[in-house]
Design a protein around this motif. Structure first.
Motif, mmCIF file in Angstrom:
data_model
loop_
_atom_site.group_PDB
_atom_site.id
_atom_site.type_symbol
_atom_site.label_atom_id
_atom_site.label_comp_id
_atom_site.label_asym_id
_atom_site.label_seq_id
_atom_site.Cartn_x
_atom_site.Cartn_y
_atom_site.Cartn_z
ATOM 1 N N ALA A 1 11.726 -117.093 -47.536
ATOM 2 C CA ALA A 1 10.459 -118.417 -46.462
ATOM 3 C C ALA A 1 10.802 -119.473 -47.308
ATOM 4 N N LYS A 2 10.533 -119.619 -49.226
ATOM 5 C CA LYS A 2 10.338 -120.162 -49.781
ATOM 6 C C LYS A 2 11.304 -120.991 -50.213
ATOM 7 N N ASN A 3 11.909 -120.391 -50.147
ATOM 8 C CA ASN A 3 13.706 -120.966 -50.640
ATOM 9 C C ASN A 3 14.039 -121.355 -49.737
ATOM 10 N N GLU A 4 14.038 -121.331 -48.178
ATOM 11 C CA GLU A 4 14.742 -121.540 -47.216
ATOM 12 C C GLU A 4 13.601 -123.271 -46.947
ATOM 13 N N LEU A 5 12.555 -123.247 -46.993
ATOM 14 C CA LEU A 5 11.593 -124.348 -47.001
ATOM 15 C C LEU A 5 11.940 -125.627 -47.794
ATOM 16 N N SER B 1 2.728 -125.075 -42.519
ATOM 17 C CA SER B 1 2.364 -123.969 -41.369
ATOM 18 C C SER B 1 3.284 -123.644 -40.611
ATOM 19 N N ALA B 2 3.365 -124.992 -39.757
ATOM 20 C CA ALA B 2 3.787 -124.680 -38.793
ATOM 21 C C ALA B 2 5.523 -123.840 -38.453
ATOM 22 N N GLU B 3 6.056 -124.806 -39.997
ATOM 23 C CA GLU B 3 7.108 -124.177 -39.718
ATOM 24 C C GLU B 3 7.608 -122.718 -40.509
ATOM 25 N N LEU C 1 8.310 -116.847 -40.028
ATOM 26 C CA LEU C 1 7.940 -115.510 -40.335
ATOM 27 C C LEU C 1 8.111 -114.639 -38.707
ATOM 28 N N LYS C 2 7.611 -115.224 -37.290
ATOM 29 C CA LYS C 2 8.181 -115.081 -36.016
ATOM 30 C C LYS C 2 9.115 -114.355 -35.782
ATOM 31 N N GLU C 3 10.078 -115.292 -36.324
ATOM 32 C CA GLU C 3 11.751 -115.066 -36.301
ATOM 33 C C GLU C 3 12.034 -113.643 -36.919
ATOM 34 N N LYS C 4 11.692 -114.119 -37.693
ATOM 35 C CA LYS C 4 11.995 -112.177 -39.060
ATOM 36 C C LYS C 4 11.430 -111.460 -38.178
ATOM 37 N N LEU C 5 10.523 -111.403 -38.476
ATOM 38 C CA LEU C 5 9.185 -110.313 -37.754
ATOM 39 C C LEU C 5 8.599 -110.386 -36.544
ATOM 40 N N PRO C 6 9.508 -110.441 -35.711
ATOM 41 C CA PRO C 6 8.427 -110.663 -33.992
ATOM 42 C C PRO C 6 7.928 -109.355 -33.273
ATOM 43 N N HIS C 7 7.442 -109.058 -34.210
ATOM 44 C CA HIS C 7 6.266 -107.852 -33.711
ATOM 45 C C HIS C 7 5.186 -107.898 -35.006
ATOM 46 N N ILE C 8 5.222 -109.146 -36.015
ATOM 47 C CA ILE C 8 4.105 -109.036 -36.974
ATOM 48 C C ILE C 8 2.592 -109.930 -35.918
ATOM 49 N N GLU C 9 1.302 -109.042 -36.866
ATOM 50 C CA GLU C 9 0.542 -109.206 -36.773
ATOM 51 C C GLU C 9 -0.484 -110.627 -36.971
ATOM 52 N N ILE C 10 -1.136 -111.054 -35.736
ATOM 53 C CA ILE C 10 -2.039 -112.896 -36.174
ATOM 54 C C ILE C 10 -2.036 -112.812 -36.957
ATOM 55 N N GLU C 11 -3.074 -111.920 -38.017
ATOM 56 C CA GLU C 11 -3.858 -112.302 -39.114
ATOM 57 C C GLU C 11 -2.865 -111.962 -40.552
ATOM 58 N N THR C 12 -1.999 -111.058 -39.967
ATOM 59 C CA THR C 12 -0.561 -111.042 -41.335
ATOM 60 C C THR C 12 -0.220 -112.185 -41.080
ATOM 61 N N GLU C 13 0.622 -112.577 -40.049
ATOM 62 C CA GLU C 13 0.971 -114.337 -40.275
ATOM 63 C C GLU C 13 0.473 -114.742 -40.927
ATOM 64 N N LYS C 14 -0.833 -115.004 -40.645
ATOM 65 C CA LYS C 14 -2.092 -115.962 -41.645
ATOM 66 C C LYS C 14 -2.277 -116.087 -42.995
#
Length: 666
Positions: free
Chosen positions: A219-223, A248-250, A255-268
């Protein structure tokens, strides 16, 4: 029969020799450890053989020939029962006790200790009692000597009491402070606990597995490849906040694209960690955003990061930077944002973050331990005069006196030692300035935080760049501020003769001046101002109306107003008159002497009589005590109160009468 008995005695002798041969060999070793010559050893061997023959002939070593002796019943109980095959041990004890008197002493000492504690040794009679007691009572595992089976009544109770006392002491000393920090959506737990008589700052940073780390790197390299950043976005606070929201939005969408079932707290959490790595200083960002810390020091990669806590002082953290290159990388990030460079040729850096925090960096080999970064944090929630009264740094009498002095444009100097709270106290009574007065502050490092209703222009000095250009000194700003038509001038610290001369010139031309100076008492303040390196004439000190001296008690960890004084001049000589002073035994600020010229100057400048001045002081003291009672302590709440006081005093009096605080909290 005689022949038969003769052979029988020979067999007895040979059997006794075999029995005692091992013990006699040991005796030979102990008695002749240093014999090396063969002749002497042979002679010694003959003596030993004679001893063997004597022992073999002795009738007491056979069961049939043990003589029956009469013993007292008490002594018989104290002796241990002789078991089978114990003759050899008894012989060994008799022989060794003759040659080793220390062993006998230890044996007697042991029995004396048993008698003192009323503990009986094991005998045939009390073995049965102990077995019955053990079957009825629970087993005791904390006995120091496992050979002694002691009854519960005879066991000393002191040991149990000592153990309980130790546990209670530990529970008292193990004080802990726990709270949660949130930075860019990432939450971590902070714990300050005592370890080896020192407090340690532990921050529970998240640990990721290999898969999560590879995802973060991707994700860091993509950004980095997709995002575009301007230098202006990094140098301005508003644009930097907008850029952080965009990043933050990007990151969250990726993360949602790579991990569709990720929890909100983990995503934050993952978003916050990436934001800190790309736009901040990594894990140091958590320390920068901790409001309980004043200073952060990265000593080297070999040592832990240290912090200065407002409550505990200097603390070690559990954060280590991996390499020296990572410290140099952080220093370069800070330097690029302020348009500076830090290299081996120019290894010193003094800069400011966007948050106002001051950064000082020194590279290796100038610092022989390693590259160092010191971050002095800019106060987000500074101390107000209400806070200082609550923690006994000041009292309401001095606060009302300073309010009156600031309102009517009197000049005030704040002096004190290093880290005694000079700038904090200066910042605390600045909200007393009326809202329609123009204020210009001049500092090396931005430390003052004034309410929003004030008409305030903060100026900060600047060091030269790598080419030696662009330097802006405090003297340059002080001279320039006189052309900006100020009503009030605030000087961060008076250090040099030129600065002092310009400042006192501003006092004599009608400007109200507030400044700090390093001195430990009122007489020392006069000495510091009239001697090198400041060296101003003593007659100029008449322009100073009040001198507040701050003091830091390092043993108790407190800061107090040591003295409130005024200066009196006669010709070129100046003296101090102390009005208030601090009594350390009682931890109280008391009135020391009556004012000689402060109230006289105030009456001459304002036209107020002495009763009117006392009435004004009582009114301000009542407002301050009402703010303390209702816990209106923030810079915004105190600022709203001061603004309402100067604009509509009647409305403020009505709010105090009704005890309404909602309007002041808006």
């Amino acid at each position: 029969m005689k022949r038969h008995t003769k052979h029988k005695t020979i067999r007895k002798k040979s059997s006794n020799i075999k029995k005692h041969s091992k013990s006699i060999r040991k005796i030979a070793k102990n008695r002749a450890p240093n014999i090396n010559k063969e002749d002497e050893f042979k002679k010694y061997k003959k003596d030993l053989m004679q001893l063997i023959n004597k022992k073999a002939d002795a009738p007491s070593y056979h069961k049939k020939h043990i003589p029956i002796k009469k013993h007292n019943p008490v002594k018989k109980q104290e002796k241990r029962p002789i078991k089978k095959h114990s003759k050899r041990k008894e012989i060994r004890k008799k022989i060794t006790n003759k040659k080793n008197p220390k062993r006998i002493k230890k044996h007697h000492i042991k029995h004396k200790n048993l008698k003192k504690n009323n503990i009986k040794p094991i005998t045939q009679r009390n073995l049965a009692d102990n077995k019955q007691a053990q079957s009825k009572q629970p087993k005791i595992h904390n006995i120091s000597n496992p050979q002694l089976h002691i009854k519960k009544q005879n066991r000393p109770e002191i040991k149990i009491i000592e153990k309980k006392e130790k546990i209670t002491k530990k529970s008292k000393t193990n004080e802990e402070t726990k709270y949660i920090l949130e930075v860019d959506g990432a939450k971590v737990n902070v714990e300050i606990r005592k370890s080896n008589e020192d407090y340690v700052y532990n921050i529970n940073l998240p640990k990721f597995n290999i898969g999560t780390e590879s995802l973060l790197r991707y994700a860091k390299n993509e950004l980095i490849t997709s995002a575009t950043i301007n230098i202006q976005e990094l140098s301005e606070q508003e644009s930097f906040v907008k850029m952080k929201k965009r990043f933050s939005a990007e990151i969250s969408s990726m993360l949602k694209e790579k991990l569709p079932h990720i929890e909100i707290e983990t995503e934050k959490m993952l978003t916050g960690i990436l934001m800190q790595d790309m736009l901040g200083l990594g894990s140091i960002e958590f320390l920068i955003n901790d409001p309980n810390l004043e200073e952060i020091v990265i000593q080297s990669s070999k040592e832990p990061v240290r912090v200065y806590s407002k409550k505990y002082g200097w603390l070690k953290t559990n954060i280590y930077l991996p390499t020296e290159d990572s410290i140099i990388n952080y220093a370069n990030i800070i330097a690029r944002r302020v348009g500076r460079q830090i290299t081996v040729l120019d290894p010193l850096l003094d800069a400011h973050l966007l948050t106002g925090d001051r950064i000082n960096a020194v590279l290796y080999p100038i610092n022989s331990k390693g590259s160092t970064i010191v971050i002095r944090k800019f106060s987000r929630d500074p101390y107000t005069i209400i806070d200082l009264i609550k923690n006994n740094t000041c009292n309401s009498d001095i606060a009302s006196l300073l309010w009156l002095a600031v309102e009517y444009e009197m000049n005030i100097l704040v002096s004190g030692g290093t880290a005694s709270g000079k700038t904090s106290f200066l910042n605390a009574f600045m909200p007393f300035i009326p809202p329609n007065h123009r204020i210009i502050s001049i500092e090396d490092t931005r430390e003052l935080v004034l309410p929003s209703f004030l008409y305030w222009n903060p100026l900060v000095t600047r060091t030269p760049n790598s080419e030696g250009k662009g330097k802006v000194t405090m003297l340059d700003l002080l001279v320039n501020s006189l052309r900006m038509r100020p009503d009030r001038i605030i000087l961060g610290e008076m250090r040099k003769h030129e600065e002092a001369m310009v400042l006192f010139e501003a006092m004599h031309t009608g400007h109200s001046v507030y400044a700090t100076v390093h001195a430990d008492s009122a007489p020392e303040t006069i000495s510091r101002l009239t001697n090198p390196p400041i060296s101003i004439p003593g007659n100029l000190l008449k322009a100073v109306n009040l001198n507040v001296v701050m003091f830091r008690d390092r043993k108790r960890g407190i800061r107090r107003i040591l003295q409130v004084a005024e200066f009196e001049t006669e010709g070129n000589r100046a003296t101090s008159n102390i009005i208030y002073r601090w009594v350390p035994e009682k931890d109280q600020i008391i009135e020391h002497r009556e004012s000689m010229r402060f109230f006289e100057d105030l009456s001459r400048h304002t036209g107020l009589s002495e009763p009117e001045i006392k009435k004004e002081l009582e009114e301000r003291k009542r407002i301050i005590e009402w703010l303390i009672k209702n816990n209106l302590r923030s810079i915004k709440e105190v600022g709203n109160t001061m603004e309402l006081f100067y604009q509509d005093k009647a409305q403020l009096s009505e709010l105090i009468r009704k005890n309404e605080t909602a309007k002041l909290k808006e």
